[in-house]
Design an enzyme around this catalytic site. Structure first.
Site, PDB file in Angstrom:
ATOM      1  N   SER A 111      29.822  -4.467  32.743  1.00 18.14           N
ATOM      2  CA  SER A 111      29.546  -3.779  33.828  1.00 18.14           C
ATOM      3  C   SER A 111      29.757  -2.274  33.909  1.00 18.14           C
ATOM      4  O   SER A 111      29.163  -1.604  33.148  1.00 18.14           O
ATOM      5  CB  SER A 111      30.040  -4.781  35.069  1.00 18.14           C
ATOM      6  OG  SER A 111      29.327  -4.132  36.343  1.00 18.14           O
ATOM      7  N   HIS A 112      30.495  -1.888  34.954  1.00 22.65           N
ATOM      8  CA  HIS A 112      30.605  -0.530  35.241  1.00 22.65           C
ATOM      9  C   HIS A 112      32.086  -0.292  34.600  1.00 22.65           C
ATOM     10  O   HIS A 112      32.148   1.109  34.797  1.00 22.65           O
ATOM     11  CB  HIS A 112      30.719  -0.297  36.810  1.00 22.65           C
ATOM     12  CG  HIS A 112      31.928  -1.211  37.573  1.00 22.65           C
ATOM     13  ND1 HIS A 112      31.413  -2.665  37.583  1.00 22.65           N
ATOM     14  CD2 HIS A 112      32.954  -0.946  37.651  1.00 22.65           C
ATOM     15  CE1 HIS A 112      32.593  -3.210  38.053  1.00 22.65           C
ATOM     16  NE2 HIS A 112      33.331  -2.345  38.267  1.00 22.65           N
ATOM     17  N   ASP A 275      24.608   1.056  37.393  1.00 24.25           N
ATOM     18  CA  ASP A 275      25.891   1.185  36.516  1.00 24.25           C
ATOM     19  C   ASP A 275      25.548   0.536  35.138  1.00 24.25           C
ATOM     20  O   ASP A 275      24.335   0.508  34.834  1.00 24.25           O
ATOM     21  CB  ASP A 275      26.833   0.199  37.278  1.00 24.25           C
ATOM     22  CG  ASP A 275      26.262  -1.188  37.149  1.00 24.25           C
ATOM     23  OD1 ASP A 275      24.962  -1.511  37.008  1.00 24.25           O
ATOM     24  OD2 ASP A 275      27.138  -2.174  37.050  1.00 24.25           O
ATOM     25  N   ASP A 277      25.301  -2.354  33.354  1.00 22.38           N
ATOM     26  CA  ASP A 277      24.315  -3.243  33.032  1.00 22.38           C
ATOM     27  C   ASP A 277      23.082  -3.341  34.079  1.00 22.38           C
ATOM     28  O   ASP A 277      22.687  -4.095  33.989  1.00 22.38           O
ATOM     29  CB  ASP A 277      25.040  -4.740  33.045  1.00 22.38           C
ATOM     30  CG  ASP A 277      25.731  -4.848  34.315  1.00 22.38           C
ATOM     31  OD1 ASP A 277      26.214  -4.050  35.199  1.00 22.38           O
ATOM     32  OD2 ASP A 277      25.785  -6.355  34.634  1.00 22.38           O
ATOM     33  N   ASP A 279      23.057  -3.816  37.613  1.00 22.54           N
ATOM     34  CA  ASP A 279      22.824  -4.801  38.588  1.00 22.54           C
ATOM     35  C   ASP A 279      23.425  -3.815  39.997  1.00 22.54           C
ATOM     36  O   ASP A 279      23.170  -4.419  40.968  1.00 22.54           O
ATOM     37  CB  ASP A 279      23.599  -5.875  38.498  1.00 22.54           C
ATOM     38  CG  ASP A 279      25.013  -5.770  38.037  1.00 22.54           C
ATOM     39  OD1 ASP A 279      25.672  -4.531  37.873  1.00 22.54           O
ATOM     40  OD2 ASP A 279      25.844  -6.711  37.946  1.00 22.54           O
ATOM     41  N   ARG A 280      24.062  -2.529  39.873  1.00 25.42           N
ATOM     42  CA  ARG A 280      24.642  -1.926  41.125  1.00 25.42           C
ATOM     43  C   ARG A 280      23.733  -0.863  41.479  1.00 25.42           C
ATOM     44  O   ARG A 280      22.813  -0.220  40.557  1.00 25.42           O
ATOM     45  CB  ARG A 280      26.076  -1.529  40.811  1.00 25.42           C
ATOM     46  CG  ARG A 280      26.846  -2.439  40.469  1.00 25.42           C
ATOM     47  CD  ARG A 280      28.518  -2.051  40.560  1.00 25.42           C
ATOM     48  NE  ARG A 280      29.276  -3.072  40.439  1.00 25.42           N
ATOM     49  CZ  ARG A 280      30.561  -2.814  40.915  1.00 25.42           C
ATOM     50  NH1 ARG A 280      31.003  -1.752  41.053  1.00 25.42           N
ATOM     51  NH2 ARG A 280      31.284  -4.175  40.647  1.00 25.42           N
ATOM     52  N   LYS A 374      22.503  -9.460  41.286  1.00 22.79           N
ATOM     53  CA  LYS A 374      22.229  -8.283  42.230  1.00 22.79           C
ATOM     54  C   LYS A 374      21.389  -7.324  41.148  1.00 22.79           C
ATOM     55  O   LYS A 374      21.195  -7.492  40.149  1.00 22.79           O
ATOM     56  CB  LYS A 374      23.431  -7.499  42.636  1.00 22.79           C
ATOM     57  CG  LYS A 374      24.573  -7.118  41.635  1.00 22.79           C
ATOM     58  CD  LYS A 374      25.875  -6.772  42.077  1.00 22.79           C
ATOM     59  CE  LYS A 374      26.759  -6.572  41.029  1.00 22.79           C
ATOM     60  NZ  LYS A 374      28.330  -7.301  41.421  1.00 22.79           N
TER      61      LYS A 374
HETATM   62  C1  G1P Z   1      34.065  -6.288  42.037  1.00 25.70           C
HETATM   63  C2  G1P Z   1      33.385  -6.085  43.181  1.00 25.70           C
HETATM   64  C3  G1P Z   1      32.476  -7.357  43.694  1.00 25.70           C
HETATM   65  C4  G1P Z   1      31.704  -7.595  42.504  1.00 25.70           C
HETATM   66  C5  G1P Z   1      32.291  -7.771  41.234  1.00 25.70           C
HETATM   67  C6  G1P Z   1      31.473  -8.111  40.117  1.00 25.70           C
HETATM   68  O1  G1P Z   1      35.012  -7.312  42.112  1.00 25.70           O
HETATM   69  O2  G1P Z   1      34.435  -5.580  44.162  1.00 25.70           O
HETATM   70  O3  G1P Z   1      31.758  -7.215  44.766  1.00 25.70           O
HETATM   71  O4  G1P Z   1      31.090  -8.804  42.657  1.00 25.70           O
HETATM   72  O5  G1P Z   1      32.989  -6.317  40.876  1.00 25.70           O
HETATM   73  O6  G1P Z   1      30.565  -6.738  39.777  1.00 25.70           O
HETATM   74  P1  G1P Z   1      36.409  -7.209  42.184  1.00 25.70           P
HETATM   75  O7  G1P Z   1      36.972  -6.285  40.921  1.00 25.70           O
HETATM   76  O8  G1P Z   1      36.705  -6.668  43.456  1.00 25.70           O
HETATM   77  O9  G1P Z   1      37.032  -8.560  41.984  1.00 25.70           O
HETATM   78 ZN    ZN Z   2      27.199  -4.267  36.738  1.00 21.55          ZN
END
Ligand code: G1P
Ligand code: ZN
Length: 541
Positions: A111-112, A275, A277, A279-280, A374
């Protein structure tokens, strides 16, 4: 089929977003293989099933894709659908799984989180509805990873991921597809591209920062080629294995350049970022950042502007720490509001059951029932569609929103990579005091209620407990506290601060000023400094 003897890696416990580790961990011999085999053993796909495979293009992506293809061949899959060059954004993968009626999919991403040889890598398994595997499957995968002693992999060379069309490894057909085409077609169905095109042709300027991550090719095609935004509207649009050395995290810290561009005198009308991948999303109007919680509320309130949502919403879902701004919209629209634990997978059941249409999280995730993840570009396009119909600048649209529904000031304070013991102690101390907090006066605020959030899924009755502490004050303000489930180093403490103002209240505070009493209350109640050794949060979003 050849079987390779192996020993378990008992650290392969998938979190809310699959298995995430440093690249170095994934490069250990048999590491990725063990996880993929554990997935295949647990899901037990029928012979000849279709599997979608793709990732965000980060370092190690292609290596693991080649391994996954050879393992799919040895485990009886009939077809692997893979994005060209191994690229598929997470929402595009979700769509492809649904469209091709695949048995499931492997999404390779962290992801990010940063990428590159010293960065992070990840593998996530999604099921046939296109959404992340539910907890009972990820728990079984973990159990399997703890006792695995062999994996199956075909002896074959690398597949050519650069050429569209079909290739074979044994009986397995590998189909390399354009990663953008199906996704772009879906967006054209949901949104009024003519209206957006006309707005852009009329001089509306936008800036989309793809952060050198997966949305680059999607944004070039959709925003520039199909909607007519001039070349250069998409910046950092070429995916890089290390995201150019940056965190591909679309927030005010890591997307600073975009923020500054949007605050400048000659700012474009609309700014957005996505981000690693895809999704954000981050949304910034000229001179104004829109918090993800407000964005969810505004999108829900105006969704019927878009053809795909013209019939109205069945319900709105938000994660528990997301602000209550969307609750007021749901109440006005007369549709149900669902409060779920953090993590997208909880929305999937509501979407499948037709109980919600739009979902969102404070962490810049927004989406709808069009896929089961998302979707960053989807949020950007819904915003553009709304602006094209409402013909208002972002700042005016939001001001009108607050006058109609009231305003919720919001910020999240993250304390990253803190010692696990300190983080656990903070949570334990807080839990022990929950019953005594109501009635206490802290920093001028009176605690009305305090509890730990637990969720019973209305579709299958499954219970998720210990999902974070909620402290509610008189007047509707809140502090929410939980530990991250996605960090890869030590613990990450997240403190969510929220202040509600009614329609006739103070609607034009600077957020920092509005939240100052809550920051003070959080320190008094949680003793963050004492437990973490940190003077201030590392990241405020
Ligand atoms: C974080 C975000 C959450 C999201 C997840 C995956 O998780 O807060 O909203 O769904 O990344 O992208 P966290 O690190 O808070 O558990
Ligand atoms: Zn992501």
């Amino acid at each position: 089929m050849p079987e390779i003897a192996t020993t378990p890696f008992p650290d392969q416990k998938p979190g809310t977003s699959g298995l995430r580790k440093k690249v170095g961990v994934f490069r250990q011999p048999h590491y990725a293989e063990n996880f993929v085999q554990s997935v295949f053993d647990v899901v037990d796909a029928p012979a000849g099933a279709t599997l979608v495979v793709g990732g965000d293009g980060r370092f190690h992506n292609r290596t693991v894709i080649q391994v996954a293809i050879r393992m799919a061949a040895a485990n009886g899959f009939g077809r692997v659908v893979v994005g060209r060059d191994g690229i598929l954004s997470t929402p595009a993968a979700s769509h492809l799984i649904r469209k091709r009626r695949a048995f499931g999919g492997l999404i390779l991403s962290a992801s990010h989180n940063p990428g590159g040889p010293d960065g992070d890598f990840g593998i996530k398994y999604n099921v046939a509805n296109g959404g992340p595997a539910p907890e009972k499957i990820t728990d079984a995968i973990f159990a399997c990873a703890c006792e695995i002693d062999r994996y199956r992999i075909a002896e074959a060379g690398d597949v050519d991921l650069g050429s569209l069309g079909e290739q074979r490894v044994g009986d397995l057909v590998i189909e390399v597809v354009d990663p953008v085409a199906d996704y772009a077609a879906l967006m054209e169905q949901l949104f009024d591209f003519d209206a957006i095109r006309a707005m852009i042709a009329g001089g509306f300027r936008l800036s989309f920062d793809a952060m050198h991550a997966v949305t680059g090719p999607y944004a070039h095609e959709i925003l520039e080629n199909r909607l007519g935004a001039p070349a250069g509207s998409v910046v950092n649009g070429t995916p890089l294995e290390d995201f150019g050395g940056h965190h591909p995290d679309p927030n005010l810290v890591h997307a600073r350049e975009l923020y500054e561009r949007m605050m400048a005198a000659d700012a474009p009308d609309f700014g957005a970022a996505s981000d690693g991948d895809g999704d954000r999303n981050l949304i910034i109007g000229r001179g104004m950042f829109v918090t993800p919680s407000d964005s969810l509320a505004a999108l829900a309130a105006n969704a019927t502007c878009a053809p795909g949502y013209a019939a109205g919403l069945k319900g709105i879902a938000r994660s528990m720490p997301t602000s209550q701004a969307a609750d007021r919209v749901a109440a006005t629209l007369g549709v149900p509001l669902h409060e779920t634990p953090t993590g997208w997978k909880f929305f999937g059941n509501l979407l499948d059951a037709g109980m919600a249409t739009i979902c969102g999280e404070e962490s810049a995730g927004t989406g709808s029932d069009h896929v089961r993840e998302k979707d960053g570009l989807w949020a950007v396009l819904l915003w553009l569609n709304i602006l094209a119909v409402r013909k208002l600048p972002v700042a005016e649209l939001m001001a009108e929103h607050w006058r109609t529904y009231g305003r919720t000031y919001y910020a999240r304070h993250d304390y990253e990579a803190i010692a696990t013991e300190g983080a656990d102690a903070l949570m334990a101390d807080l839990r022990a005091r929950l019953a005594t907090l109501p009635g206490e006066m802290v920093a001028g605020l009176t605690v009305e209620a305090a509890d730990e959030f637990a969720y019973t899924d209305p579709t299958d009755g499954s219970v998720s407990s210990r999902q974070g502490v909620r402290i509610r004050f008189k007047g509707g303000s809140r502090i929410v506290v939980r530990l991250s489930g996605t960090g890869t180093e030590g613990a990450t403490l997240r403190v969510y601060l929220e202040r509600s103002e009614p329609t006739e209240g103070q609607l034009d505070f600077a957020t920092e000023d509005a939240l100052a009493p809550l920051v003070a209350a959080a320190e008094t109640i949680l003793a963050i400094r004492a437990h973490t050794g940190r003077e201030a949060a590392d990241v405020v979003t």
